[in-house]
Design a protein around this motif. Sequence first.
Motif, PDB file in Angstrom:
ATOM      1  N   THR A 160       0.859  -1.188   0.000  1.00 53.02           N
ATOM      2  CA  THR A 160       0.000   0.000   0.000  1.00 53.02           C
ATOM      3  C   THR A 160       0.884   1.223   0.000  1.00 53.02           C
ATOM      4  O   THR A 160       2.072   1.143   0.334  1.00 53.02           O
ATOM      5  CB  THR A 160      -0.940   0.014   1.225  1.00 53.02           C
ATOM      6  OG1 THR A 160      -2.021   0.909   0.967  1.00 53.02           O
ATOM      7  CG2 THR A 160      -0.233   0.475   2.493  1.00 53.02           C
TER       8      THR A 160
ATOM      9  N   LEU B  90      -5.035   0.203   4.643  1.00 55.78           N
ATOM     10  CA  LEU B  90      -4.511  -0.993   5.312  1.00 55.78           C
ATOM     11  C   LEU B  90      -5.544  -2.107   5.491  1.00 55.78           C
ATOM     12  O   LEU B  90      -5.237  -3.143   6.080  1.00 55.78           O
ATOM     13  CB  LEU B  90      -3.929  -0.606   6.680  1.00 55.78           C
ATOM     14  CG  LEU B  90      -2.780   0.396   6.637  1.00 55.78           C
ATOM     15  CD1 LEU B  90      -2.300   0.726   8.034  1.00 55.78           C
ATOM     16  CD2 LEU B  90      -1.613  -0.132   5.825  1.00 55.78           C
TER      17      LEU B  90
ATOM     18  N   LEU C  45       4.434  -1.269   3.425  1.00 54.68           N
ATOM     19  CA  LEU C  45       3.785   0.050   3.472  1.00 54.68           C
ATOM     20  C   LEU C  45       4.759   1.114   2.988  1.00 54.68           C
ATOM     21  O   LEU C  45       5.873   1.207   3.525  1.00 54.68           O
ATOM     22  CB  LEU C  45       3.403   0.400   4.918  1.00 54.68           C
ATOM     23  CG  LEU C  45       2.120  -0.123   5.521  1.00 54.68           C
ATOM     24  CD1 LEU C  45       2.094  -1.631   5.551  1.00 54.68           C
ATOM     25  CD2 LEU C  45       1.955   0.423   6.927  1.00 54.68           C
TER      26      LEU C  45
ATOM     27  N   LEU D 177       4.943   4.982   3.055  1.00 49.81           N
ATOM     28  CA  LEU D 177       4.258   6.134   3.643  1.00 49.81           C
ATOM     29  C   LEU D 177       4.997   7.397   3.214  1.00 49.81           C
ATOM     30  O   LEU D 177       6.134   7.635   3.629  1.00 49.81           O
ATOM     31  CB  LEU D 177       4.239   6.018   5.171  1.00 49.81           C
ATOM     32  CG  LEU D 177       3.692   4.701   5.738  1.00 49.81           C
ATOM     33  CD1 LEU D 177       3.719   4.722   7.267  1.00 49.81           C
ATOM     34  CD2 LEU D 177       2.273   4.448   5.247  1.00 49.81           C
TER      35      LEU D 177
ATOM     36  N   VAL E   2       0.843   3.327  13.148  1.00 47.47           N
ATOM     37  CA  VAL E   2       1.803   2.664  12.245  1.00 47.47           C
ATOM     38  C   VAL E   2       2.659   1.681  13.035  1.00 47.47           C
ATOM     39  O   VAL E   2       2.885   0.542  12.608  1.00 47.47           O
ATOM     40  CB  VAL E   2       2.695   3.711  11.513  1.00 47.47           C
ATOM     41  CG1 VAL E   2       3.806   3.030  10.725  1.00 47.47           C
ATOM     42  CG2 VAL E   2       1.842   4.577  10.590  1.00 47.47           C
TER      43      VAL E   2
ATOM     44  N   TYR F 148       0.595  -1.353  13.868  1.00 46.81           N
ATOM     45  CA  TYR F 148       0.379  -2.185  12.676  1.00 46.81           C
ATOM     46  C   TYR F 148       1.632  -2.996  12.366  1.00 46.81           C
ATOM     47  O   TYR F 148       1.578  -4.186  12.070  1.00 46.81           O
ATOM     48  CB  TYR F 148      -0.006  -1.300  11.475  1.00 46.81           C
ATOM     49  CG  TYR F 148      -0.333  -2.107  10.248  1.00 46.81           C
ATOM     50  CD1 TYR F 148      -1.616  -2.589  10.034  1.00 46.81           C
ATOM     51  CD2 TYR F 148       0.660  -2.432   9.313  1.00 46.81           C
ATOM     52  CE1 TYR F 148      -1.916  -3.361   8.918  1.00 46.81           C
ATOM     53  CE2 TYR F 148       0.376  -3.200   8.201  1.00 46.81           C
ATOM     54  CZ  TYR F 148      -0.920  -3.662   8.008  1.00 46.81           C
ATOM     55  OH  TYR F 148      -1.206  -4.431   6.906  1.00 46.81           O
TER      56      TYR F 148
ATOM     57  N   VAL G 229       8.009  -1.224   6.577  1.00 47.61           N
ATOM     58  CA  VAL G 229       7.534   0.148   6.352  1.00 47.61           C
ATOM     59  C   VAL G 229       8.686   1.012   5.839  1.00 47.61           C
ATOM     60  O   VAL G 229       9.786   0.997   6.392  1.00 47.61           O
ATOM     61  CB  VAL G 229       6.990   0.773   7.667  1.00 47.61           C
ATOM     62  CG1 VAL G 229       6.449   2.181   7.405  1.00 47.61           C
ATOM     63  CG2 VAL G 229       5.913  -0.115   8.285  1.00 47.61           C
TER      64      VAL G 229
END
Lengths: 343, 281
Positions: free
Chosen positions: A104, A175, A182, A184, A203, A206, A214
């Motif tokens: 994502t 999410l 991820l 971001l 975050v 998660y 991430v």
Amino acid sequence: MTAAESTIHVDALSKTFRVPVREAGLRAAAKSLVHREHKDVRAVEAVSFEIQAGEVVGFLGPNGAGKTTTLKMLAGLLYPTSGVVRVLGHVPSRRESVFLRQITMVMGNRNQLQWDLPALDSYELIRAIYRLPAEQFRETRDAFIELLDLGDQIRKPVRNLSLGERMKAEFVGALLHRPGVLYLDEPTIGLDVTMQKRIRSFVAEYNQQYGATVLLTSHYMADVEALCKRVIVIHHGRILFDGGLADLAARFDSTKTIGVTLRDGVADLSPYGDVIGTEDGKSTLRVPRADAPRITSRLLADLDVADLTIEDPPIEDVIELVFADASRAVDEARTAESAASPR
Amino acid sequence: MIARASVGVRAIASARALVDVYLTEIRIAIVEQFQYRVGNYLYMIGMVAEPVIYLVVWTTIANQQGGQVDGITAGDFAAYYIVWTLVRNMNIIFTPYGWEERIRQGELSGMLLRPIHPITWDLGYFAGWKFVVIVLWLPIAFVLGLLFHPVIDPTPLDIAVFGLAIWGAYLIRSVFYWTVGMITFWTTRVGPIFELFITAELLLSGRLVPLTLMPDWAQRLADVLPFKYSFYFPIEALVGNLSDQDLYAGLAMQLFWIVLGSVVVRIVWRFAVRKYGAVGN
């Protein structure tokens, strides 16, 4: 560390944009009708790194450094000019469905929910697109809504939400399919401090719960300090640093900050180092890193010290120093290049 | 045998998932568009102005020429242009002008991150919009009917073919306009190219005048282009005197253009997405 082991494998990744250029004015406009000039802008140059499963990595750099371009190549939005990228074993630019289901990307300044409808309706669409089993979908959605304290806000049209509420709703949507990777991109941009904290803790939670990898870009160092043990610093499309956040200060800033509070008020501490501030009876000194132990001993021996702290300089200052160094190096290289070129 | 069965199961699951996506998109579009019912009504009224002008002009000409033009009576014209209003509204699709905005605003980046082709969203959303349009169109058609006295006597087959053909028209227009829109990946301003395309469509689709009133060469040209299957054919299916064979042949041609257009979209998309810059979006 092999590519097979890494969640994200990037090797000599480059992206060059070909952009039209012309001078200002009518003459240049007329000239461009018959002869269009272009120049190549190298946004990312031979970038290489590996990121392991579950890592949270800060991707830092000033505007135009190549952060977002790199993220977009990792997400499959942009085709690399050269180099190799593999994310979860997939080549992102192929945009395979099985790959897209596992990633994502949250862009702080972009809205991906239906503007005129409550977020709940957009979540339904996401459920259908990602083929989420109804029970898993409801469970994840409700858990995230509770975690982000969204409450009834998800029943209001997205356009009626505040920026912070919208960002939280975006996070839930991004999410819902429980991605393993991820990206971001400035997720807390424009948010107030409380909302930034809420997003950060979400975050972190998660990442803990799902073991997600991430990659975070942010101009707010608080985001980076709270979430990332490791940072990659990029400038002018090249990687300047890849390592622990703590090591960044040691590598680029040869100073330490000593905070001193004296029992009998403020004294002149300039003989011990650069006094960079005095507030509420506490003086802050900047001293060479190597000399910090010796100066600390002297301070304790010479003065009636009530409190003393030794710290690395604020991360913002270190980053500023990194970029300033890099810019100086680029300027010097350009000067050398122009001096060497035939006239 | 087991492998073949599992492929079959996967295919059925994929088809069901796709239907779920479309139904959800349609529902979202209906909810959203009903929120803007006043805006939609004004939009439709603006859109109805175009055929009403054509209708007034042709009715006047027909009346001056003893009641008909090339065998088309004032009542036939009324039927043609009133059905036209529905077909036109059914033909609302994502236009190439939208691509420029979609790319500039970064909306496309969000769509590309999803494990589904972006055309799915456009097809589903605009299909949902149609259901709102049909509801809003009924009173407009009633008023136009009272004013212009259309002559219309369709058979059950005409109505059934019309029902299919308006969706066929929608799909044909969607895939070809999508293709034109993708030129935006190569050139920033797609407007002039779009204008050329829309002019060709205006003349060769039956949108401006029924194709039977056009010169022979234009009718022959229209036969080998997709435009007439997105306007003229669905209208004629309901109000014209097409034989059963013509009706089936028309549907077959629609299917041909939909398949061809889809293949073109697929091929152009592969190259277009490689050109996507996404700078700063």
